[in-house]
Design a protein around this motif. Structure first.
Motif, PDB file in Angstrom:
ATOM      1  N   UNK A   1       0.771  -1.177  -0.080  1.00 56.67           N
ATOM      2  CA  UNK A   1       0.022   0.157  -0.094  1.00 56.67           C
ATOM      3  C   UNK A   1       0.893   1.315   0.151  1.00 56.67           C
ATOM      4  N   UNK A   2       2.128   1.449   0.121  1.00 55.51           N
ATOM      5  CA  UNK A   2       3.327   2.346   0.130  1.00 55.51           C
ATOM      6  C   UNK A   2       3.355   2.705  -1.126  1.00 55.51           C
ATOM      7  N   UNK A   3       2.917   3.988  -1.918  1.00 53.96           N
ATOM      8  CA  UNK A   3       3.454   4.094  -3.396  1.00 53.96           C
ATOM      9  C   UNK A   3       4.884   3.938  -3.363  1.00 53.96           C
ATOM     10  N   UNK A   4       5.101   3.747  -4.407  1.00 52.94           N
ATOM     11  CA  UNK A   4       6.701   3.560  -5.147  1.00 52.94           C
ATOM     12  C   UNK A   4       6.931   4.491  -6.052  1.00 52.94           C
ATOM     13  N   UNK A   5       8.184   5.236  -6.215  1.00 58.92           N
ATOM     14  CA  UNK A   5       8.411   6.185  -6.991  1.00 58.92           C
ATOM     15  C   UNK A   5      10.005   5.842  -7.639  1.00 58.92           C
ATOM     16  N   UNK A   6      10.166   6.328  -8.707  1.00 54.57           N
ATOM     17  CA  UNK A   6      11.514   6.370  -9.412  1.00 54.57           C
ATOM     18  C   UNK A   6      12.423   7.047  -8.515  1.00 54.57           C
ATOM     19  N   UNK A   7      13.638   6.262  -8.340  1.00 50.50           N
ATOM     20  CA  UNK A   7      14.555   6.958  -7.507  1.00 50.50           C
ATOM     21  C   UNK A   7      14.665   6.143  -5.770  1.00 50.50           C
ATOM     22  N   UNK A   8      13.534   5.835  -5.547  1.00 49.12           N
ATOM     23  CA  UNK A   8      13.354   5.061  -4.240  1.00 49.12           C
ATOM     24  C   UNK A   8      14.318   3.773  -3.991  1.00 49.12           C
ATOM     25  N   UNK A   9      14.932   3.849  -2.814  1.00 51.13           N
ATOM     26  CA  UNK A   9      15.615   2.644  -2.364  1.00 51.13           C
ATOM     27  C   UNK A   9      14.722   1.934  -1.333  1.00 51.13           C
ATOM     28  N   UNK A  10      14.491   0.677  -1.607  1.00 55.04           N
ATOM     29  CA  UNK A  10      13.564  -0.145  -0.660  1.00 55.04           C
ATOM     30  C   UNK A  10      14.341  -1.275  -0.064  1.00 55.04           C
ATOM     31  N   UNK A  11      13.950  -1.659   1.113  1.00 57.85           N
ATOM     32  CA  UNK A  11      14.275  -2.842   1.651  1.00 57.85           C
ATOM     33  C   UNK A  11      13.231  -3.660   2.232  1.00 57.85           C
ATOM     34  N   UNK A  12      13.351  -4.777   2.124  1.00 62.68           N
ATOM     35  CA  UNK A  12      12.321  -5.843   2.290  1.00 62.68           C
ATOM     36  C   UNK A  12      13.058  -6.888   3.527  1.00 62.68           C
ATOM     37  N   UNK A  13      12.458  -7.044   4.784  1.00 65.77           N
ATOM     38  CA  UNK A  13      12.988  -8.048   5.653  1.00 65.77           C
ATOM     39  C   UNK A  13      11.996  -9.022   5.393  1.00 65.77           C
ATOM     40  N   UNK A  14      12.527 -10.324   5.961  1.00 68.28           N
ATOM     41  CA  UNK A  14      11.985 -11.650   5.927  1.00 68.28           C
ATOM     42  C   UNK A  14      10.878 -11.816   6.946  1.00 68.28           C
ATOM     43  N   UNK A  15       9.922 -10.916   7.071  1.00 66.36           N
ATOM     44  CA  UNK A  15       8.834 -10.926   7.976  1.00 66.36           C
ATOM     45  C   UNK A  15       7.474 -11.047   7.477  1.00 66.36           C
ATOM     46  N   UNK A  16       7.061 -12.244   6.759  1.00 59.03           N
ATOM     47  CA  UNK A  16       5.804 -12.620   6.190  1.00 59.03           C
ATOM     48  C   UNK A  16       5.932 -12.205   4.879  1.00 59.03           C
ATOM     49  N   UNK A  17       4.635 -12.156   4.178  1.00 54.48           N
ATOM     50  CA  UNK A  17       4.401 -12.023   2.735  1.00 54.48           C
ATOM     51  C   UNK A  17       4.672 -10.497   2.321  1.00 54.48           C
ATOM     52  N   UNK A  18       5.399 -10.537   1.328  1.00 50.72           N
ATOM     53  CA  UNK A  18       5.378  -9.103   0.776  1.00 50.72           C
ATOM     54  C   UNK A  18       4.426  -9.091  -0.395  1.00 50.72           C
ATOM     55  N   UNK A  19       3.568  -8.006  -0.518  1.00 54.18           N
ATOM     56  CA  UNK A  19       2.584  -7.869  -1.736  1.00 54.18           C
ATOM     57  C   UNK A  19       2.947  -6.590  -2.323  1.00 54.18           C
ATOM     58  N   UNK A  20       3.127  -6.636  -4.081  1.00 52.71           N
ATOM     59  CA  UNK A  20       3.482  -5.592  -4.791  1.00 52.71           C
ATOM     60  C   UNK A  20       2.715  -5.333  -5.921  1.00 52.71           C
ATOM     61  N   UNK A  21       2.605  -4.277  -6.338  1.00 48.49           N
ATOM     62  CA  UNK A  21       2.185  -4.073  -7.888  1.00 48.49           C
ATOM     63  C   UNK A  21       3.019  -3.022  -8.629  1.00 48.49           C
ATOM     64  N   UNK A  22       3.425  -3.440  -9.975  1.00 50.42           N
ATOM     65  CA  UNK A  22       4.319  -2.735 -10.810  1.00 50.42           C
ATOM     66  C   UNK A  22       3.645  -2.360 -12.048  1.00 50.42           C
ATOM     67  N   UNK A  23       3.878  -0.918 -12.433  1.00 52.75           N
ATOM     68  CA  UNK A  23       3.280  -0.595 -13.676  1.00 52.75           C
ATOM     69  C   UNK A  23       3.917  -1.118 -14.853  1.00 52.75           C
ATOM     70  N   UNK A  24       3.633  -1.092 -15.890  1.00 53.65           N
ATOM     71  CA  UNK A  24       4.221  -1.524 -17.176  1.00 53.65           C
ATOM     72  C   UNK A  24       5.505  -0.586 -17.275  1.00 53.65           C
ATOM     73  N   UNK A  25       6.586  -1.197 -17.794  1.00 55.07           N
ATOM     74  CA  UNK A  25       7.779  -0.672 -18.011  1.00 55.07           C
ATOM     75  C   UNK A  25       8.607  -0.204 -16.565  1.00 55.07           C
ATOM     76  N   UNK A  26       8.294  -1.049 -15.556  1.00 60.93           N
ATOM     77  CA  UNK A  26       8.885  -0.550 -14.319  1.00 60.93           C
ATOM     78  C   UNK A  26      10.381  -1.472 -14.390  1.00 60.93           C
ATOM     79  N   UNK A  27      11.397  -0.926 -13.684  1.00 58.19           N
ATOM     80  CA  UNK A  27      12.737  -1.310 -13.906  1.00 58.19           C
ATOM     81  C   UNK A  27      13.180  -1.049 -12.575  1.00 58.19           C
TER      82      UNK A  27
END
Length: 158
Positions: free
Chosen positions: A88-114
């Motif tokens: 539910x946290x919006x993602x933007x170009x240039x963001x640095x993200x960290x995902x730790x191993x505490x459960x299921x991670x859900x995401x959505x990506x728009x076309x052309x995401x890199x």
């Protein structure tokens, strides 16, 4: 697997192959538009870490669960902020993200995401982060080290 290269450098993949990108865990992907599952994926293993750059051609939604002994650090090079989010946290170009191993991670990506990310053993990351904090090189942001001057989005799995 035979893949067809399109004019944009993306290759046609079946979803099962595409979902194997993370290698250390299973990824479930669902296409959200009528575009075929296309992607460009480059990955290699170095010193117990998986480094991967990928671009996806279709709008997708997915989820994964990291094993308890792995974490993911990533740089979002190009994402559609209207269609891309993680927990539910919006993602933007240039963001640095960290995902730790505490459960299921859900995401959505728009076309052309890199993005480029590294999967690294959690213990190794914690040891390096602790060593850097002792040296005063990293600041804390919501309990997760800031890895650059770019906006950092610590993403906690549910």
């Amino acid at each position: 697997m035979d893949a067809v290269v399109g004019g944009n450098g993306l290759r046609s993949f079946d979803l099962a192959s595409l979902s194997g990108t993370l290698r250390v865990c299973h990824v479930e992907l669902v296409l959200l538009d009528d575009q075929p599952p296309t992607a460009s994926i480059t990955s290699f293993v170095h010193d117990q870490a998986l480094l991967c750059t990928f671009e996806i051609g279709a709008r997708t939604r997915g989820r994964f669960m990291l094993p308890l002994d792995w974490c993911l650090l990533g740089c979002l090079q190009a994402v559609d902020p209207e269609a891309s989010w993680c927990h539910g946290v919006p993602l933007a170009s240039g963001n640095i993200v960290s995902v730790m191993p505490e459960g299921v991670t859900e995401f959505a990506l728009g076309a052309g995401s890199r993005m480029t990310f590294v999967l690294v053993p959690l213990k190794r990351f914690q040891e390096r982060a602790a060593a850097q904090r002792l040296g005063g090189l990293l600041e804390e942001a919501a309990g997760v080290p800031v890895l650059s001057n770019r906006p950092h989005v610590p993403l906690q799995a549910y």
